[in-house]
Design a protein around this motif. Structure first.
Motif, mmCIF file in Angstrom:
data_model
loop_
_atom_site.group_PDB
_atom_site.id
_atom_site.type_symbol
_atom_site.label_atom_id
_atom_site.label_comp_id
_atom_site.label_asym_id
_atom_site.label_seq_id
_atom_site.Cartn_x
_atom_site.Cartn_y
_atom_site.Cartn_z
ATOM 1 N N ALA A 20 -12.009 92.517 16.970
ATOM 2 C CA ALA A 20 -11.430 91.992 16.764
ATOM 3 C C ALA A 20 -9.814 92.133 17.340
ATOM 4 N N HIS A 21 -9.068 91.164 18.165
ATOM 5 C CA HIS A 21 -7.472 91.803 18.400
ATOM 6 C C HIS A 21 -6.666 90.258 18.673
ATOM 7 N N ASN A 22 -6.037 90.333 17.950
ATOM 8 C CA ASN A 22 -5.206 89.422 17.416
ATOM 9 C C ASN A 22 -3.671 89.554 17.204
ATOM 10 N N ILE A 23 -2.792 89.016 18.369
ATOM 11 C CA ILE A 23 -1.551 88.821 18.567
ATOM 12 C C ILE A 23 -0.567 88.316 18.896
ATOM 13 N N GLY A 24 0.818 88.325 18.166
ATOM 14 C CA GLY A 24 1.873 87.434 18.106
ATOM 15 C C GLY A 24 3.150 87.610 18.512
ATOM 16 N N LEU A 25 4.121 87.640 19.168
ATOM 17 C CA LEU A 25 4.866 87.473 19.446
ATOM 18 C C LEU A 25 6.222 88.025 18.895
#
Length: 407
Positions: free
Chosen positions: A390-395
């Motif tokens: 799983a890959h989750n990103i936020g600015l």
């Protein structure tokens, strides 16, 4: 590795139960955030066969509700007095809550922790980021948008679409990526979501329909952009001892590696939107997870990654090492990331089609992977899946990569 955190924990941690609501267009259902949190949380506990009284702590993620909304949500499950943490990390909020749960368990502090995420949003495009000020001079992401503006200017389209759309333009200029290759991501993920009854959208579109939908910020069209969504997801994380004592081995999926990275100088030094939107963070987090887990991208069967816009799926292919730099457009066009290909990426439909309630997204990604690795994904099932990523990103920024392994 500088700038990363994998918790450096001594023990193992397992996801033993997951629960998710249907992701829906905001204002579709007459419910409050605590209603959706109750549905997802109770679902995760039921899936694990664990009563709420055994939960020792609860990190809870959201971006658009007031402080202590986490307590209000968790109180729907029980009033046991446990510590409840309010977590906000922009679009990486859900995975941040899950990572906290894993650290509590793997460190030996707790045996059973509930990670919960929810979001009740408003219709329309996101502004500069969750909770950002309308005044970009004081926004937490002002530095990111300043880099973009210096190279591309600032237009009237939604800011998040601009910064990712400009990353797409740079990718086209640098590697010859085509609009059709970006659109192929949208085509794939909408097609996948048709098999997911909990997805916000379940319509299949042709490549021409994806390309022909309304332009949001060239080359990105509406059907290549994730929507605002209401929804919730939860996971019960348990220790090896808890799994053995409660007979949960048949439900348990190991968190084999997990890391969070925030921005470094590399994010800003190049002046490129490709770096500003998080590709260096994603690459660093993935490298740390491969090291910790002893597994590489070649071992992975199924992936849920952060396709907030189609371009970010392509950038993430490269960050995860699925292809050489600049090779992601060809990878998706060749069918390597769908059923019958080398990996199945976003079998849930991803953010583009499943939906993107910020606080829930990262946990929902792992919920999909848990179901895949257990063989419980019904018609979405990836044959023989044993390892998921799983890959989750936020600015702002944060990137969380999680490796899950089943037996």
């Amino acid at each position: 590795m500088a700038g990363t955190s994998a918790g450096k924990t001594a023990g193992k941690a397992y996801i033993v139960g997951v629960g998710t609501t249907k992701f829906e267009k905001p204002e579709t259902r007459d419910w409050q955030f605590w209603d959706m949190a109750r549905e997802a949380g109770a679902g995760a506990l039921e899936d694990a066969g664990v009563p709420y009284g055994l939960v020792e702590q609860a990190p809870v993620g959201y971006c658009y509700q007031a402080s202590t909304a986490a307590q209000r949500a968790v109180y729907e499950l029980g009033l046991t007095g446990i510590p409840v943490y309010n977590v906000n990390n922009n679009c990486a909020t859900g995975s941040t809550a899950l990572m906290m749960a894993r650290q509590f368990v793997a460190s030996g502090l707790n045996d059973c922790v509930l990670a919960l995420g929810f979001e009740k949003m408003k219709r329309g495009s996101l502004g500069g980021g969750a909770g950002s000020s309308d005044d970009f001079a004081t926004s937490p992401v002002a530095r990111h948008y300043g880099i973009m503006a210096a190279r591309h200017g600032f237009e009237m389209s939604p800011p998040t679409a601009q910064i990712f759309g400009n990353a797409a333009r740079e990718h086209m200029e640098r590697y010859g990526t085509t609009p059709e290759q970006f659109a192929a991501v949208g085509e794939k993920n909408h097609r996948h979501s048709a098999a997911n009854p909990q997805a916000q959208f379940q319509d299949v579109y042709s490549l021409d329909e994806i390309l022909g939908s309304r332009t949001v910020h060239e080359p990105l069209t509406k059907l290549q952009c994730s929507p605002t969504s209401d929804g919730s997801a939860a996971a019960v994380v348990a220790s090896e001892r808890f799994v053995a004592e409660h007979g949960l081995a048949d439900r348990a999926v190991e968190i084999a590696g997990q890391a969070m990275t925030t921005d470094t100088e590399e994010s800003f030094a190049s002046g490129s939107c490709i770096d500003v939107v998080g590709k260096p963070m994603s690459r660093a987090a993935a490298e740390r997870v491969y090291e910790e887990s002893g597994l590489g991208i070649e071992d992975v069967d199924v992936i849920e990654l952060h396709d907030c816009f189609s371009v970010n799926e392509l950038l993430t292919y490269e960050a995860l090492g699925m292809c050489p730099e600049g090779g992601s457009g060809k990878l998706v066009a060749d069918g390597a990331t769908t059923y019958g290909g080398r990996w199945v990426v976003n079998p849930s439909g991803g953010l583009i089609s499943k939906g993107h309630p910020l606080g829930a997204t990262g946990i929902a990604q792992c919920a999909e992977l848990v179901r895949q690795l257990r063989g419980e994904a019904d018609v979405r099932q990836v044959d023989g899946a044993r390892v998921g990523l799983a890959h989750n990103i936020g600015l702002g920024g944060a990137a969380v990569v999680t490796m899950l392994r089943r037996g």
